[in-house]
Design a protein around this motif. Sequence first.
Motif: not given
Length: 255
Positions: A205-212, A219-224
């Motif tokens: 449920p908190e995923g959308e807020g984290i991305r926002a 969110v970033a990727t580890a390779p970035e």
Amino acid sequence: MNLPSTGRRVLVSGASRGLGRAVAQAFAANGDRVAVHFGSRADEAGETLASLEGGGHVLTGGDLTDPAEAARVVDEAAGALGGIDVLVNNAAVNERHPLPGTPYEEWVALWQRHVSVNLLATANLSHLAAHRMIDQGGGGRIVNIGSRGAFRGEPDHPAYGATKAAVHALGQSLAVSLAPYGIAVASVAPGFFDTERVAGRLAGPEGEGIRAQSPFGRVATAPEIAAAVLWLASPAAEWSSGAVLDLNGASHLRT
């Protein structure tokens, strides 16, 4: 990211999975030889080792909160690789402990654990690796994995935010003291990035807020993050010594 390979000898702490694995892979793809450190996840560290391009990579396991074990890890890595040119301090813990809901005994124990792993282990590995670099001659690089939380605040993870702020300060102190030996020291301060450890939060449920949090809506990727670490360890990045590089997708802008 392709940088000129110098065939360096690289020790990455906490490289069994997540960002540590991505960092190890980035250096290996660059033609460097990597010592993959693990604390307790030997099987996953073996998977990291098997994923690396090239040859000459090694595993080294040990509890970095024990100064003697930290010394053994560095000795083992240097012995297998023939020296150490780059240290990436990635090993860390990040356990939830908001002050209002955390009993005092648990609070004390978690603070001690965060300080031992995130700060003291980083300081001890830096001392051990830097002395190797000084004795070898020719300089070297130390890159610390810090956090956006050092600046933004971590109400549910205060010891994590505090110890990462200390890691940034440590890196800047070492940048000044080690420059005469040709050793550059820098840190990265990532925001949220996708790893196995946070996959459940991002999918929940908190995923959308984290991305926002980022105007990029992700969110970033580890390779970035690993690409930035690779650059800070490169010969071209010597003048970035002492820097703390924000990698948070404009989710937190420092002034």
